[in-house]
Design a protein around this motif. Structure first.
Motif, PDB file in Angstrom:
ATOM      1  N   ASP A 110      12.165  18.482  57.750  1.00  0.00           N
ATOM      2  CA  ASP A 110      12.762  18.066  58.846  1.00  0.00           C
ATOM      3  C   ASP A 110      13.730  18.769  59.541  1.00  0.00           C
ATOM      4  O   ASP A 110      13.879  19.046  60.764  1.00  0.00           O
ATOM      5  N   ILE A 111      14.426  19.679  58.831  1.00  0.00           N
ATOM      6  CA  ILE A 111      15.451  20.477  59.344  1.00  0.00           C
ATOM      7  C   ILE A 111      14.786  21.674  59.824  1.00  0.00           C
ATOM      8  O   ILE A 111      15.118  22.348  60.964  1.00  0.00           O
ATOM      9  N   ARG A 112      13.795  22.266  59.322  1.00  0.00           N
ATOM     10  CA  ARG A 112      13.088  23.321  59.781  1.00  0.00           C
ATOM     11  C   ARG A 112      12.345  22.987  61.062  1.00  0.00           C
ATOM     12  O   ARG A 112      12.019  23.721  61.981  1.00  0.00           O
ATOM     13  N   SER A 113      11.843  21.699  61.345  1.00  0.00           N
ATOM     14  CA  SER A 113      11.162  21.241  62.319  1.00  0.00           C
ATOM     15  C   SER A 113      11.919  21.341  63.612  1.00  0.00           C
ATOM     16  O   SER A 113      11.618  21.398  64.697  1.00  0.00           O
ATOM     17  N   LEU A 114      13.239  21.533  63.463  1.00  0.00           N
ATOM     18  CA  LEU A 114      14.277  21.650  64.496  1.00  0.00           C
ATOM     19  C   LEU A 114      14.447  23.005  64.928  1.00  0.00           C
ATOM     20  O   LEU A 114      15.106  23.221  66.264  1.00  0.00           O
ATOM     21  N   GLY A 115      13.692  23.985  64.159  1.00  0.00           N
ATOM     22  CA  GLY A 115      13.794  25.311  64.327  1.00  0.00           C
ATOM     23  C   GLY A 115      15.077  26.039  63.854  1.00  0.00           C
ATOM     24  O   GLY A 115      15.278  26.931  64.269  1.00  0.00           O
ATOM     25  N   VAL A 116      15.589  25.281  62.878  1.00  0.00           N
ATOM     26  CA  VAL A 116      16.691  25.890  61.807  1.00  0.00           C
ATOM     27  C   VAL A 116      16.224  26.640  60.861  1.00  0.00           C
ATOM     28  O   VAL A 116      15.225  26.231  60.130  1.00  0.00           O
ATOM     29  N   ALA A 117      16.747  27.745  60.784  1.00  0.00           N
ATOM     30  CA  ALA A 117      16.318  28.671  59.535  1.00  0.00           C
ATOM     31  C   ALA A 117      16.994  27.932  58.132  1.00  0.00           C
ATOM     32  O   ALA A 117      18.035  27.721  58.014  1.00  0.00           O
ATOM     33  N   TYR A 118      16.157  27.553  57.339  1.00  0.00           N
ATOM     34  CA  TYR A 118      16.550  26.965  56.006  1.00  0.00           C
ATOM     35  C   TYR A 118      15.572  27.378  54.786  1.00  0.00           C
ATOM     36  O   TYR A 118      14.491  26.985  54.866  1.00  0.00           O
ATOM     37  N   ASP A 119      16.299  28.440  54.056  1.00  0.00           N
ATOM     38  CA  ASP A 119      15.520  29.008  53.087  1.00  0.00           C
ATOM     39  C   ASP A 119      16.021  28.849  51.563  1.00  0.00           C
ATOM     40  O   ASP A 119      15.673  29.523  50.614  1.00  0.00           O
ATOM     41  N   THR A 120      17.005  27.997  51.662  1.00  0.00           N
ATOM     42  CA  THR A 120      17.705  27.836  50.083  1.00  0.00           C
ATOM     43  C   THR A 120      16.887  27.101  49.199  1.00  0.00           C
ATOM     44  O   THR A 120      15.955  26.148  49.371  1.00  0.00           O
ATOM     45  N   PRO A 121      16.285  27.925  47.924  1.00  0.00           N
ATOM     46  CA  PRO A 121      15.354  27.571  47.127  1.00  0.00           C
ATOM     47  C   PRO A 121      15.639  26.136  46.440  1.00  0.00           C
ATOM     48  O   PRO A 121      16.853  25.981  46.184  1.00  0.00           O
ATOM     49  N   PRO A 122      14.672  25.252  46.303  1.00  0.00           N
ATOM     50  CA  PRO A 122      14.760  24.037  45.586  1.00  0.00           C
ATOM     51  C   PRO A 122      15.246  24.251  43.941  1.00  0.00           C
ATOM     52  O   PRO A 122      14.652  25.077  43.617  1.00  0.00           O
ATOM     53  N   ALA A 123      15.946  23.364  43.514  1.00  0.00           N
ATOM     54  CA  ALA A 123      16.489  23.315  42.050  1.00  0.00           C
ATOM     55  C   ALA A 123      15.405  22.512  41.322  1.00  0.00           C
ATOM     56  O   ALA A 123      14.984  21.551  41.773  1.00  0.00           O
ATOM     57  N   ASP A 124      14.850  23.167  40.317  1.00  0.00           N
ATOM     58  CA  ASP A 124      13.926  22.993  39.434  1.00  0.00           C
ATOM     59  C   ASP A 124      13.999  21.932  38.494  1.00  0.00           C
ATOM     60  O   ASP A 124      13.466  21.252  37.858  1.00  0.00           O
ATOM     61  N   GLU A 125      15.552  21.977  38.163  1.00  0.00           N
ATOM     62  CA  GLU A 125      16.113  21.205  36.814  1.00  0.00           C
ATOM     63  C   GLU A 125      17.358  20.400  37.432  1.00  0.00           C
ATOM     64  O   GLU A 125      17.916  20.942  38.554  1.00  0.00           O
ATOM     65  N   GLY A 126      18.019  19.569  36.741  1.00  0.00           N
ATOM     66  CA  GLY A 126      19.051  18.840  36.896  1.00  0.00           C
ATOM     67  C   GLY A 126      19.018  17.778  37.904  1.00  0.00           C
ATOM     68  O   GLY A 126      17.860  17.029  37.786  1.00  0.00           O
ATOM     69  N   GLU A 127      19.747  17.292  38.691  1.00  0.00           N
ATOM     70  CA  GLU A 127      19.765  15.940  39.252  1.00  0.00           C
ATOM     71  C   GLU A 127      18.881  16.068  40.577  1.00  0.00           C
ATOM     72  O   GLU A 127      18.584  17.155  41.216  1.00  0.00           O
ATOM     73  N   PRO A 128      18.610  14.822  41.182  1.00  0.00           N
ATOM     74  CA  PRO A 128      17.493  14.945  42.429  1.00  0.00           C
ATOM     75  C   PRO A 128      18.151  15.188  43.630  1.00  0.00           C
ATOM     76  O   PRO A 128      19.472  15.231  43.542  1.00  0.00           O
ATOM     77  N   THR A 129      17.389  15.291  44.727  1.00  0.00           N
ATOM     78  CA  THR A 129      18.079  15.650  45.990  1.00  0.00           C
ATOM     79  C   THR A 129      18.923  14.275  46.455  1.00  0.00           C
ATOM     80  O   THR A 129      19.112  12.911  46.266  1.00  0.00           O
ATOM     81  N   ALA A 130      20.298  14.735  47.065  1.00  0.00           N
ATOM     82  CA  ALA A 130      21.212  13.732  47.529  1.00  0.00           C
ATOM     83  C   ALA A 130      20.645  12.798  48.596  1.00  0.00           C
ATOM     84  O   ALA A 130      19.664  13.257  49.302  1.00  0.00           O
ATOM     85  N   ARG A 131      21.110  11.447  48.678  1.00  0.00           N
ATOM     86  CA  ARG A 131      20.941  10.827  49.736  1.00  0.00           C
ATOM     87  C   ARG A 131      21.949   9.962  49.988  1.00  0.00           C
ATOM     88  O   ARG A 131      22.996   9.720  49.310  1.00  0.00           O
ATOM     89  N   CYS A 132      22.134   9.456  51.375  1.00  0.00           N
ATOM     90  CA  CYS A 132      22.960   8.475  51.878  1.00  0.00           C
ATOM     91  C   CYS A 132      22.448   7.405  52.499  1.00  0.00           C
ATOM     92  O   CYS A 132      21.528   7.380  53.421  1.00  0.00           O
ATOM     93  N   LEU A 133      22.658   6.150  52.014  1.00  0.00           N
ATOM     94  CA  LEU A 133      22.320   4.956  52.338  1.00  0.00           C
ATOM     95  C   LEU A 133      23.095   4.314  53.247  1.00  0.00           C
ATOM     96  O   LEU A 133      24.255   3.976  52.857  1.00  0.00           O
ATOM     97  N   ILE A 134      22.801   4.410  54.569  1.00  0.00           N
ATOM     98  CA  ILE A 134      23.627   4.017  55.620  1.00  0.00           C
ATOM     99  C   ILE A 134      23.292   2.326  56.219  1.00  0.00           C
ATOM    100  O   ILE A 134      22.204   2.366  56.881  1.00  0.00           O
TER     101      ILE A 134
END
Length: 348
Positions: A110-134
């Motif tokens: 989603d963020i790359r589709s906006l033309g934003v540079a995003y290259d932070t490597p995903p974490a293979d271990e530990g907790e899952p991706t954050a989410r906000c239920l609004i």
């Protein structure tokens, strides 16, 4: 053309060095899951209307199952600001931690589709991706339930030095200030920015954050912040005063430029000993106030990187905030650049 104030003249003389990126943001990488609901739903699930709270993974799963049809998109305060900047036409980058899971893939795409540079490597271990239920009620108020997941484990090792050194402004999200590792990462990012000649901007994010980390925020503002963003509650909480004017004066003593929003009363910019008041942009109807402050920062920062007078920066911020509160979600649905051009705030 109206004569510029002293603050605006000084600002216009500042040169933002030509860089590959106008703004690089650092913050929580969160997937926003946004759904409409009524007050009965909030009562049933014991959710305090209009508040943000942190929740564990199990509760995030239960609420996700209970909510109705939803919009899922990359989110997080600084990421929303970067998305708004991209809508103005700015060249941006983002740094934030996700996991190698489904929601991490949603955020990245989603963020790359906006033309934003995003290259932070995903974490293979530990907790899952954050989410906000609004949950958005018919009056436009939003109730936020945030599972921070792997995003809070942001550390100096996650900093992309080359991205920061290529930015004119590095924008830091106060929500990420909870852990010592993240504070150290902010210090490292600010030092890199200062050495490269970039400006450091910080948003306080929430009075809840300020109350927990007041001393650390003040130290960071005084030692490493050029531009401070805050709303009225956050800035008065930071300086523990009752008067907005007192808080504004204190902020100006601590940083070069303070940009303070006051909801329906507009915003106030304090710089170089002067105060510039900016009226709010007219809005037909408030549908969802999620992201209003984030998008205000988008407009302001875009104007700043383009060398616009501070008053115009504020008007661009108000325009962006007005657009986002007119619909569900914290990202613009219309081109902010086009809207600004229609309002005569930007050239063709």
């Amino acid at each position: 053309m109206a004569e510029r104030t002293r603050a605006e003249r000084i600002h216009a003389e500042r040169v933002y060095r030509a860089r590959s990126y106008d703004v690089v943001g650092i913050g929580n990488a969160i997937v926003d899951i946004i759904a409409r609901c009524d007050d009965a739903f909030l009562s049933k699930h014991d959710l305090a209307k209009g508040y943000m709270r942190l929740i564990p993974a199990g509760e995030a799963g239960r609420l996700y199952e209970a909510m109705g049809p939803a919009i899922e998109r990359s989110g997080g305060s600084a990421a929303n600001t970067i998305a708004g900047l991209a809508s103005f036409g700015a060249k941006c980058g983002f740094i934030g931690r996700v996991a190698a899971d489904q929601f991490g893939g949603i955020f990245r795409h989603d963020i790359r589709s906006l033309g934003v540079a995003y290259d932070t490597p995903p974490a293979d271990e530990g907790e899952p991706t954050a989410r906000c239920l609004i949950f958005v009620t018919p009056d436009g108020e939003r109730t936020m339930n945030t599972f921070l997941g792997t995003s809070v484990h942001f550390a100096p090792a996650d900093i992309d030095a080359s991205l920061i050194e290529a930015a004119s402004i590095v924008y830091l999200e106060g929500y990420l200030f909870d852990r010592d590792e993240a504070k150290e990462a902010f210090k490292a990012a600010a030092l890199l920015a200062q050495k490269s000649g970039a400006k450091v901007a910080l948003t306080l994010s929430d009075a809840f954050c300020v109350d927990r980390h007041r001393a650390d925020f003040l130290k960071f503002i005084r030692e490493g912040t050029d531009i401070l963003f805050a709303n009225e509650k956050e800035i008065t909480s930071l300086y523990e005063v009752n008067s907005f004017a007192e808080a504004a004066d204190a902020a100006l003593a601590d940083c070069e430029l303070a940009v303070l929003t006051r909801s329906g009363e507009g915003s106030v910019i304090v710089a170089d000993g002067e105060t510039i008041a900016v009226a709010p942009e007219p809005v037909r109807a408030v549908v969802d106030v999620t992201g209003a402050g984030d998008l205000y920062a988008s407009g302001f920062l875009y104007g700043l990187t383009q060398g616009a007078p501070l008053a115009t920066c504020g008007r661009l911020g108000s325009l962006a905030a007005a657009e986002v509160i007119g619909h569900i979600g914290a990202r613009p649905e219309a081109s902010l650049r086009k809207r600004a051009q229609e309002r005569g705030l930007l050239g063709e």
